[in-house]
Design a protein around this motif. Structure first.
Motif, PDB file in Angstrom:
ATOM      1  N   UNK A  84       0.829  -1.200   0.000  1.00  0.00           N
ATOM      2  CA  UNK A  84       0.000   0.000   0.000  1.00  0.00           C
ATOM      3  C   UNK A  84       0.868   1.256   0.000  1.00  0.00           C
ATOM      4  N   UNK A  85       2.184   1.071   0.152  1.00  0.00           N
ATOM      5  CA  UNK A  85       3.104   2.207   0.109  1.00  0.00           C
ATOM      6  C   UNK A  85       4.101   2.015  -1.031  1.00  0.00           C
ATOM      7  N   UNK A  86       5.380   1.861  -0.700  1.00  0.00           N
ATOM      8  CA  UNK A  86       6.403   1.857  -1.745  1.00  0.00           C
ATOM      9  C   UNK A  86       6.766   0.476  -2.271  1.00  0.00           C
ATOM     10  N   UNK A  87       6.414  -0.576  -1.539  1.00  0.00           N
ATOM     11  CA  UNK A  87       6.885  -1.895  -1.926  1.00  0.00           C
ATOM     12  C   UNK A  87       6.151  -2.437  -3.142  1.00  0.00           C
ATOM     13  N   UNK A  88       6.886  -3.205  -3.939  1.00  0.00           N
ATOM     14  CA  UNK A  88       6.365  -3.749  -5.186  1.00  0.00           C
ATOM     15  C   UNK A  88       6.844  -5.182  -5.369  1.00  0.00           C
ATOM     16  N   UNK A  89       6.204  -5.879  -6.325  1.00  0.00           N
ATOM     17  CA  UNK A  89       6.591  -7.241  -6.684  1.00  0.00           C
ATOM     18  C   UNK A  89       6.743  -7.333  -8.194  1.00  0.00           C
ATOM     19  N   UNK A 122      10.601  -5.609  -3.598  1.00  0.00           N
ATOM     20  CA  UNK A 122      11.550  -4.501  -3.472  1.00  0.00           C
ATOM     21  C   UNK A 122      10.845  -3.187  -3.164  1.00  0.00           C
ATOM     22  N   UNK A 123      11.623  -2.251  -2.633  1.00  0.00           N
ATOM     23  CA  UNK A 123      11.167  -0.888  -2.390  1.00  0.00           C
ATOM     24  C   UNK A 123      11.316  -0.111  -3.697  1.00  0.00           C
ATOM     25  N   UNK A 137      15.874  -4.713  -1.822  1.00  0.00           N
ATOM     26  CA  UNK A 137      14.954  -5.777  -1.390  1.00  0.00           C
ATOM     27  C   UNK A 137      14.172  -5.383  -0.148  1.00  0.00           C
ATOM     28  N   UNK A 138      12.933  -5.865  -0.075  1.00  0.00           N
ATOM     29  CA  UNK A 138      12.112  -5.627   1.111  1.00  0.00           C
ATOM     30  C   UNK A 138      12.798  -6.205   2.338  1.00  0.00           C
ATOM     31  N   UNK A 139      13.343  -7.394   2.181  1.00  0.00           N
ATOM     32  CA  UNK A 139      14.064  -8.039   3.268  1.00  0.00           C
ATOM     33  C   UNK A 139      15.300  -8.698   2.692  1.00  0.00           C
ATOM     34  N   UNK A 140      16.421  -8.506   3.333  1.00  0.00           N
ATOM     35  CA  UNK A 140      17.646  -9.071   2.810  1.00  0.00           C
ATOM     36  C   UNK A 140      17.637 -10.588   2.939  1.00  0.00           C
ATOM     37  N   UNK A 141      18.214 -11.246   1.963  1.00  0.00           N
ATOM     38  CA  UNK A 141      18.281 -12.697   1.978  1.00  0.00           C
ATOM     39  C   UNK A 141      19.390 -13.144   2.908  1.00  0.00           C
TER      40      UNK A 141
END
Length: 260
Positions: free
Chosen positions: A101-106, A124-125, A131-135
């Protein structure tokens, strides 16, 4: 009328015979499942992943979707995790949940191989392109719920040579994370200390595990290499020969057929 009666009798007995010798499918949803449609893997580096799975392993790109966002995507993909975070009074970011709902995308792309499809997913942002969360770099296939993708390698090459070629090509193309395990080269000593030698010092014949011999039963002919992909994903490369190949072929020939 007599002929029609005779035909009906034959049909009846054929139906009875089929019912006697055909085992019903005991599964709850087996008749509703056609097969494996695709296997998804979350990645970090889009360009390197495409190079590895397309240019390296020969997959064919199919559907590509970018910039997925919004409430529907948020719920269909992450509702369970959102509820868990709420229940545990945790911040959703602690659960590596994107905020569509904000900046994150797929972004997602489907890559076709001869017998299945792999889907690469990148969360990702959109402002920072990170990345949204680092691997996690340190991962083990022994962790519950971990998964791996297995590729079937042709019979007429040596799997040990395949491992060497795969690593050399990957490293030449900037994918240093790609690496395969060897049978020899590391030990855990009596004091629980790890002692390893460099992979290139290990003889090439130890690049894969080759289970062979009649004493191995149905596993006779099961060859495998266990590797990490460019994003740290767990990969396996198999050859299925001898008795193992017969077992797989029999299962394929006798499996229930479900029409789409």
């Amino acid at each position: 009328m007599k002929l029609a009666y005779q035909i009906s009798i034959v049909v009846f007995f054929v139906t009875v015979l089929i019912s006697l010798f055909t085992k019903p499918d005991p599964s709850r949803f087996g008749k509703q499942i056609v097969g494996i449609q695709h296997i998804g893997v979350t990645i970090k580096d889009w360009d390197k992943s495409l190079k590895f799975y397309v240019e390296g392993l020969g997959g064919k790109p199919l559907l590509t979707g970018t910039d997925f966002k919004g409430m529907d995507i948020q719920n269909i993909l992450f509702q369970k995790e959102l509820k868990d975070a709420l229940k545990n009074e945790a911040n959703f970011k602690d659960y590596s949940i994107p905020n569509f709902l904000k900046n994150d995308r797929l972004d997602a792309i489907y890559i076709q191989y001869s017998n299945t499809v792999i889907e690469l997913l990148r969360y990702y942002d959109s402002e920072t392109n990170t990345p949204v969360s680092d691997i996690r770099e340190m991962t083990s296939p022994a962790i519950p719920s971990s998964q791996h993708i297995a590729f079937h390698v042709v019979d007429n090459i040596d799997l040990n040579d395949f491992v060497n070629d795969l690593e050399e090509w990957s490293h030449e193309n900037g994918m240093e994370n790609v690496g395969c395990n060897r049978l020899k080269g590391c030990i855990i000593d009596e004091e629980d200390k790890i002692v390893c030698e460099e992979a290139e010092k290990v003889d090439k014949k130890f690049n894969s595990l080759k289970i062979q011999g009649k004493d191995k039963g149905d596993y006779n002919g099961w060859f495998l290499a266990y590797c990490k992909g460019p994003n740290g994903e767990q990969l396996e490369f198999n050859q299925v020969l001898y008795q193992s190949k017969k077992v797989f072929q029999k299962a394929y020939d006798t499996r229930p057929q479900t029409k789409n």
